[in-house]
Scaffold this active site. Structure first.
Site, mmCIF file in Angstrom:
data_model
loop_
_atom_site.group_PDB
_atom_site.id
_atom_site.type_symbol
_atom_site.label_atom_id
_atom_site.label_comp_id
_atom_site.label_asym_id
_atom_site.label_seq_id
_atom_site.Cartn_x
_atom_site.Cartn_y
_atom_site.Cartn_z
ATOM 1 N N GLY B 48 0.838 -1.202 0.000
ATOM 2 C CA GLY B 48 0.000 0.000 0.000
ATOM 3 C C GLY B 48 0.868 1.245 0.000
ATOM 4 O O GLY B 48 2.048 1.180 -0.354
ATOM 5 N N LEU B 49 0.281 2.363 0.399
ATOM 6 C CA LEU B 49 1.061 3.602 0.369
ATOM 7 C C LEU B 49 2.333 3.480 1.178
ATOM 8 O O LEU B 49 3.417 3.853 0.716
ATOM 9 C CB LEU B 49 0.213 4.754 0.901
ATOM 10 C CG LEU B 49 -0.840 5.287 -0.066
ATOM 11 C CD1 LEU B 49 -1.621 6.411 0.579
ATOM 12 C CD2 LEU B 49 -0.181 5.786 -1.343
ATOM 13 N N ALA B 50 2.222 2.942 2.394
ATOM 14 C CA ALA B 50 3.411 2.832 3.233
ATOM 15 C C ALA B 50 4.372 1.779 2.673
ATOM 16 O O ALA B 50 5.563 2.050 2.499
ATOM 17 C CB ALA B 50 3.009 2.479 4.659
ATOM 18 N N GLY B 51 3.853 0.608 2.351
ATOM 19 C CA GLY B 51 4.710 -0.490 1.895
ATOM 20 C C GLY B 51 5.402 -0.180 0.587
ATOM 21 O O GLY B 51 6.621 -0.357 0.451
ATOM 22 N N HIS B 272 -16.504 5.654 10.232
ATOM 23 C CA HIS B 272 -16.629 6.756 9.278
ATOM 24 C C HIS B 272 -18.095 7.138 9.136
ATOM 25 O O HIS B 272 -18.937 6.281 8.917
ATOM 26 C CB HIS B 272 -16.061 6.323 7.926
ATOM 27 C CG HIS B 272 -15.754 7.474 7.041
ATOM 28 N ND1 HIS B 272 -16.732 8.282 6.535
ATOM 29 C CD2 HIS B 272 -14.575 7.966 6.583
ATOM 30 C CE1 HIS B 272 -16.163 9.221 5.791
ATOM 31 N NE2 HIS B 272 -14.854 9.057 5.813
ATOM 32 N N SER B 290 -16.921 9.662 0.166
ATOM 33 C CA SER B 290 -15.819 10.482 0.675
ATOM 34 C C SER B 290 -16.264 11.553 1.662
ATOM 35 O O SER B 290 -17.311 12.171 1.525
ATOM 36 C CB SER B 290 -15.130 11.173 -0.491
ATOM 37 O OG SER B 290 -14.252 12.162 0.005
ATOM 38 N N ARG B 343 -14.519 12.824 12.425
ATOM 39 C CA ARG B 343 -15.340 11.659 12.098
ATOM 40 C C ARG B 343 -16.022 11.033 13.305
ATOM 41 O O ARG B 343 -17.189 10.660 13.245
ATOM 42 C CB ARG B 343 -14.464 10.607 11.414
ATOM 43 C CG ARG B 343 -14.027 11.081 10.049
ATOM 44 C CD ARG B 343 -13.029 10.151 9.424
ATOM 45 N NE ARG B 343 -12.746 10.622 8.063
ATOM 46 C CZ ARG B 343 -11.830 10.100 7.289
ATOM 47 N NH1 ARG B 343 -11.097 9.095 7.709
ATOM 48 N NH2 ARG B 343 -11.638 10.568 6.079
ATOM 49 N N GLU B 438 -0.897 2.195 8.366
ATOM 50 C CA GLU B 438 -2.015 1.875 9.258
ATOM 51 C C GLU B 438 -1.672 0.710 10.181
ATOM 52 O O GLU B 438 -2.244 0.567 11.258
ATOM 53 C CB GLU B 438 -3.283 1.541 8.439
ATOM 54 C CG GLU B 438 -4.541 1.442 9.303
ATOM 55 C CD GLU B 438 -5.794 1.059 8.499
ATOM 56 O OE1 GLU B 438 -5.731 1.071 7.257
ATOM 57 O OE2 GLU B 438 -6.813 0.749 9.131
ATOM 58 N N ARG B 448 -8.459 9.436 13.858
ATOM 59 C CA ARG B 448 -7.666 9.978 12.752
ATOM 60 C C ARG B 448 -8.491 11.016 12.005
ATOM 61 O O ARG B 448 -9.665 10.804 11.739
ATOM 62 C CB ARG B 448 -7.271 8.858 11.796
ATOM 63 C CG ARG B 448 -6.507 9.344 10.598
ATOM 64 C CD ARG B 448 -6.066 8.197 9.730
ATOM 65 N NE ARG B 448 -7.170 7.495 9.101
ATOM 66 C CZ ARG B 448 -7.869 7.961 8.064
ATOM 67 N NH1 ARG B 448 -7.604 9.151 7.561
ATOM 68 N NH2 ARG B 448 -8.853 7.243 7.547
#
Lengths: 251, 652, 246
Positions: B48-51, B272, B290, B343, B438, B448
């Site tokens: 993902g974004l981090a990985g 959410h 969203s 949220r 995450e 968050r």
């Protein structure tokens, strides 16, 4: 409220890439119209497991139409008869009571079947790895606003970048061509100033890899564009051609 | 009650003033020279974004990276589904934004349960993320002048959110994926797709590899490395229905926990507020609309109970309810932030209305998100331009036209703030094991803020881990490449094979999903939006019941030594059961309300979350003590030196 | 060589040869139209395009274009069938905006080639070919040699025959389908296309191609019904001329 429908489902079952596949027929009863197509398959799989049979294997993940993992060739269309939507966004209310629904995997030499409806799309990764990037490392970038980019250019790049890499274009093409996919990526980079720098090298590398992997030649039938769940335009293919010809002329 | 250890957990926050900690750290940390980097292997699990950003950055630095994902391509990771945007303290809008303000908003949004030093670092590097993404050709939205556009998001009074239509996560992930592809091309990264990590291998107390199953062949394989990075996302699917992808799971994190890594704050789960309501028992997942919709949409329920009853019965149309009979409850309760409250606050407010009987759909579990006013103010074209794809998606699913009548929304499980405990260097309590994105717990506290997950994932991957991991690896340069024949590998592989064999041997009558749904219901009803001591104790009993069902009634057709989707799901469910227990233990222990954790016993008179800073200003770190044993609690004290801790106020 | 090795290159060859052939057809059609107005004028053009070096070079060039276009078409089709894989879909439904011609270019192309053979047999074999053979010193009957530039005569003779008139009409129809997709497709392949020019090129292509086909068709009609200058030509027995094909 949506009505419940009953229908006949013909699903392609195949043990492995080399195995011979065949259709199996299932009777589906009282499926609510607000069930998504994949949830309908979940229901069928639940039944199969309850009968101690192996469930139908298909790719899926986000179920929001963005990850590009789901596939399925439903009644003669990749991602089914709805336009601008993936299979996971297809709802059963689109079908009628008594219909026969035929579900096949993507069929293309570039996408061999792994099991049932699951196909191997690593060819797309390989094409991207050949040049679908900007050759930069992490850090030390100029400020994001250093180069202004026209809104229309940014929007056009975004249109191309919307591709989810699902492979519906290849599945839809009678030539098994991957041009829409490749052109979307080439276009996104070719349009933006940061990507232009190595545009020539990129387009040559990506087209060469695409050809090497055995995808077909584009004959501009426009089937890819018609079936693309993200409505990626074949004007990108024109741009790819232009970029490629320009690059080769310079050699 | 769980055992509580008196040992305090050390987060290794560097000395010095807050704003200089990260700079000082970088100036003094140990580095690995280029020739040695080539000799060091790093396993990154998750793309993902981090990985992906982490693997690409480590590869670019010269390390030898092995990157794993369960999907058929790294680009499928669920970061791709993030819609709204990514925060960065660029202050391009000249509206008073700054690193400090982003830092402050994040700490406050997290209900004062995040580490100051981590969050400040996050705010510091946020600007560089945008620069990096633009350089990768991420097509962010732009103004006519050619400069980047921003929108506002919940929990902030400035516009600092960068976006690419409603597909920001997709574009950022494709950016990271392209960076990853560049490294694959350069030979520094090798990607293993359709592989699932099933165990962590620890040798002499250090993480030295993983056991992973090839999902196509069913073969269990061993992989060795000098360090292991976990970037496998959150565990929201413990609830079965969530906005997570079908494959999202907490198993990698759980294996680390079982091998000794602390699991921090598991009870902090974000609900959410704007998801499409549940519509039947066949549903497989919930779809998020969203948060950006809250910029222009107004949330309401009827003022009169009889109107709500008529809506539930389907005898009244929402458009027939006049404005004066509509209760815009967020605007009423929180005048300063209105529809853009964080949220957790928005979700609870929706639940409060529905609990009182004001729900607007046939189940009574939905509120309206209305664009009538935005269309009057801006015109349909502008609204279409801003939210067109989201509206189309809504219409396809709900079969109603949001341009003509209000959308119906309801809260759903979305993100888990809790995760593997990491110190300032993103290293877990097992040396050599790192967790990013995450999957770790670090930066969001108890809640968050919107558009901060993308920021954190990319911050960890691009700009934090590549530095901090060197501080560890600098001491490993003498360690030669490992052989996977070491007894620890053999043992770990055998344990995995035994576990699989045990699952296959149950031969019961129930599918994985049917048991998972049962677990999900237990979690949602008892460890959901509002929790009590009773509900949590009940949850622990019920989870134990589900676990028993799992071990006695599970059926997995087919064989283990080949592709087997039921087996994959069963292995994940086994870990979700364990996570469910952890969440309940943690929620039971945390006798306060904060952010995503709301204990009904602890609320103000106005129904807001009531924290207990005196007793609970700490990170709850849970340590595994053995199969079937209660975990042990260790505490990391949160020390607020720069921010005054106060009750969150979004009213004025 | 990228024109042979790459998929885009191969398509460029198809496009360039195709566009060149369209231009030739445009010229050929304009030339044919003269026959409706003046048989002498037309015959003059025929004489002009007899066994002269430039006409021969042109003919050779044309032949080369046709061969290249044809060979590449087969090569591409074989590759594309292979790329499609051995297993076919059980159910196929054509999306709305996909034209029938675009998916059947090879079939249309084969009809066009067959028509071309007929055309060469009817005209070229009686006109340029005998002249060339004669120049090469081979024996050609005087009667044939006398008529090598009598294009008008051959037009009248061929098209008064209903079978030929029908065959040529079918050929022209196939050509129309082939070219309407082919012209636009070539533009797209050469990368001269974009979102704005999409419909414009399509329209331009359709107009040019329709004009070409109408022009050719006008001559067939004029020949069959004996209209214009072609009506002044005496044709022996129409039935006899059909003999070769019956």
């Amino acid at each position: 409220m949506d009505k419940n429908i009953s229908f006949t489902l013909k699903v392609w079952r195949q043990r492995g890439p080399k195995a011979k596949g065949a259709f199996e027929t299932y009777q589906m009863k009282d499926i609510p119209g607000d069930t998504s197509f994949l949830e309908m398959l979940d229901i069928l799989n639940e039944q199969l497991v309850n009968e101690n049979k192996e469930p139908i294997v298909f790719d899926h993940d986000c179920r929001e139409g963005i990850c590009g993992m789901c596939s399925l060739y439903v009644n003669g269309h990749p991602h089914g008869p709805a336009t601008g939507a993936t299979t996971c966004q297809l709802y059963m209310r689109r079908f009628k009571d008594g219909d026969t629904i035929t579900v096949e995997p993507w069929r293309s030499a570039g996408f061999p079947v792994i099991r049932d409806l699951m196909v191997d799309r690593t060819a797309f990764d390989k094409i991207q790895q050949a040049g679908g990037y900007v050759s930069i490392n992490t850090g030390g970038m100029p400020d994001a606003n250093a180069i202004p980019i026209g809104k229309d250019v940014a929007e056009e790049a975004m249109d191309a970048a919307a591709c989810i890499g699902c492979g519906a274009c290849v599945a839809a093409c009678k030539n098994g061509s991957a041009m829409l996919f490749v052109s979307a990526k080439v276009s996104q980079f070719a349009l933006l100033p940061q990507g232009k720098v190595e545009a020539k090298k990129r387009v040559k590398a990506m087209v060469a890899k695409m050809d090497e992997l055995g995808f077909g030649n584009c004959t501009n039938t426009r089937a890819c564009e018609a079936e693309c769940p993200k409505c990626v335009s074949i004007s990108n293919i024109a741009r790819l051609n232009r970029e490629f010809i320009k690059a080769k002329m310079k050699d | 009650m769980a055992k509580i250890s008196s040992v305090k957990v050390d987060s290794k926050i560097p000395e010095g003033p807050l704003a200089e900690k990260w700079t000082n750290y970088k100036a003094h940390q140990k580095l690995v020279n280029p020739a040695n980097k080539r000799k060091l292997d790093i396993i990154v699990v998750g793309t993902g974004l981090a990985g992906a950003s982490g693997a690409a950055s480590l590869g670019a630095m010269g390390f030898n990276v092995l990157n794993f994902c369960i999907q058929d391509s790294p680009r499928r990771a669920h970061s791709i589904a993030a819609q709204g945007g990514i925060n960065a303290a660029k202050n391009y809008q000249n509206d008073g934004d700054s690193v400090y303000r982003l830092f402050y908003d994040t700490i406050k949004g997290g209900d004062y349960r995040a580490r100051e030093a981590n969050v400040h670092r996050l705010a510091e590097v946020s600007g560089a993320i945008i620069d990096q993404c633009v350089a990768q050709c991420v097509p962010f939205a732009r103004e006519y002048g050619g400069l980047l556009a921003n929108r506002s998001f919940g929990g902030a009074q400035v516009s600092r959110t960068f976006y690419a239509r409603g597909q920001t996560g997709q574009q950022l992930l494709l950016g990271a994926y392209s960076a990853l592809n560049y490294q694959v091309n350069q030979g520094t990264v090798k990607v293993f797709t359709r592989y699932e990590m099933l165990d962590l291998v620890v040798i002499d107390g250090r993480a030295r590899g993983i056991i992973a199953r090839n999902l196509v062949t069913g073969k269990v394989e061993r992989f060795a490395a000098h360090a292991v990075v976990i970037a496998t996302g959150g565990y929201g699917n413990a609830y079965f229905l969530s906005t997570n992808a079908m494959g999202s799971n907490g198993s990698a994190a759980l294996q680390c926990y079982r091998k000794g890594a602390y699991f921090a704050n598991p009870c902090y789960a974000q609900i959410h507020p704007t998801c499409i309501p549940v519509h039947g028992d066949k549903q497989s997942k919930l779809t998020l609309m969203s948060e950006s919709l809250r910029n222009d949409g107004r949330i309401w329920v009827p003022k009169k109970l009889e109107d709500a009853k008529a809506l539930q019965a389907g005898t009244k149309h929402p458009n027939d309810i006049p404005d004066e009979d509509r209760d815009f409850y967020l605007e009423r309760r929180y005048p300063a932030f209105g529809n853009l409250v964080p949220r957790d606050v928005a979700s609870r407010a929706a639940k409060e209305r529905c609990d009182k009987g004001f729900g607007v759909n046939n189940t009574g579990l939905a509120v309206f998100l209305d664009f009538k006013y935005a269309i009057q103010r801006l015109g349909e074209d502008v609204v279409r331009q801003r939210y067109g794809n989201l509206f189309d998606m809504y219409e396809e699913i709900a079969d109603t036209n949001p341009y003509k009548e209000p959308m119906m929304i309801f809260p759903a499980i979305h993100y888990t703030m809790g995760g593997i405990w990491v110190d300032y260097e993103l290293q877990t309590s097992i040396p050599g094991l790192f967790a990013i994105g995450e999957a770790n717990f670090s930066d969001h506290g108890a809640n968050r803020l919107g558009a901060s997950a993308l920021m954190q994932g990319l911050a960890d991957g691009y700009f934090v881990l590549p530095y901090t991991i060197q501080n560890y690896l600098a001491d490993q340069i003498q360690v030669p490449r490992f052989s996977t024949d070491a007894p620890e590998f053999v043992e770990a592989e055998k344990a995995v094979n035994d576990k699989i064999a045990k699952l296959m041997a149950i031969k019961g009558t129930r599918s994985v999903d049917s048991i998972h749904k049962e677990l999900g219901l237990v979690m949602w009803d008892n460890v959901g939006m509002a929790r009590t001591k009773e509900s949590l104790e009940k949850a622990l009993k019920e989870i134990a019941r589900v676990e028993k069902i799992f071990w006695s009634e599970l059926r997995i057709p087919g064989d283990a030594d080949t592709l087997n989707i039921e087996l994959e799901k069963a292995l994940r469910l086994l870990d979700f059961i364990e996570i469910g227990k952890l969440m309940a233990y943690d929620a039971l222990n945390r006798e306060e309300s904060c952010g995503g954790h709301f204990r009904e016993e602890h609320q103000t008179e106005e129904g807001e979350a009531k924290r207990d800073d005196e007793n609970f200003s700490y990170v709850a770190c849970w340590k595994y003590t053995g199969e079937g044993e209660e975990p042990e609690l260790l505490k990391e004290d949160l020390n607020y030196q720069y921010i005054k801790v106060q009750q969150r106020n979004y009213k004025n | 060589m990228w024109l042979f090795n790459s998929s885009v290159g191969r398509k460029v060859v198809m496009s360039v040869s195709g566009i060149a052939l369209v231009l030739f057809l445009l010229f050929h059609m304009s030339m044919n139209l003269v026959a409706i107005f003046s048989t002498e004028g037309y015959n003059m053009i025929c004489e002009f395009l007899g066994a002269n070096w430039y006409a021969l070079v042109g003919t050779a060039g044309l032949a080369a274009l046709v061969v290249v276009h044809f060979v590449y078409a087969f090569m591409l089709t074989i590759q594309n069938r292979k790329a499609r894989g051995s297993q076919r879909y059980a159910v196929v439904e054509k999306p709305k905006n996909v034209s029938w011609a675009s998916q059947n270019m090879l079939v249309l192309g084969i009809i066009v080639i067959l028509g071309l053979g007929l055309h060469l047999f009817n005209f070229w074999a009686n006109m340029q070919l005998p002249e060339v053979l004669h120049k090469l010193g081979m024996h050609v009957e005087d009667a044939v040699m006398a008529d090598v530039a009598n294009g008008s005569g051959y037009i009248a003779k061929t098209f008064t025959c209903p079978v030929y008139a029908a065959l040529y009409t079918v050929w022209l129809a196939a050509l129309w389908f082939h070219l309407t997709h082919g012209f636009w497709s070539a533009i797209q392949t050469l990368g001269v296309n974009n979102k704005v020019w999409f419909c414009r090129w399509k329209a331009i292509g359709n107009v040019i191609v329709t004009l070409i086909i109408l022009g050719f068709f006008a001559v067939v009609v004029a020949g069959y019904f004996g209209l214009g200058a072609l009506g002044t030509i005496e044709v022996a027995a129409p039935a006899a001329c059909c003999a070769p094909c019956c």
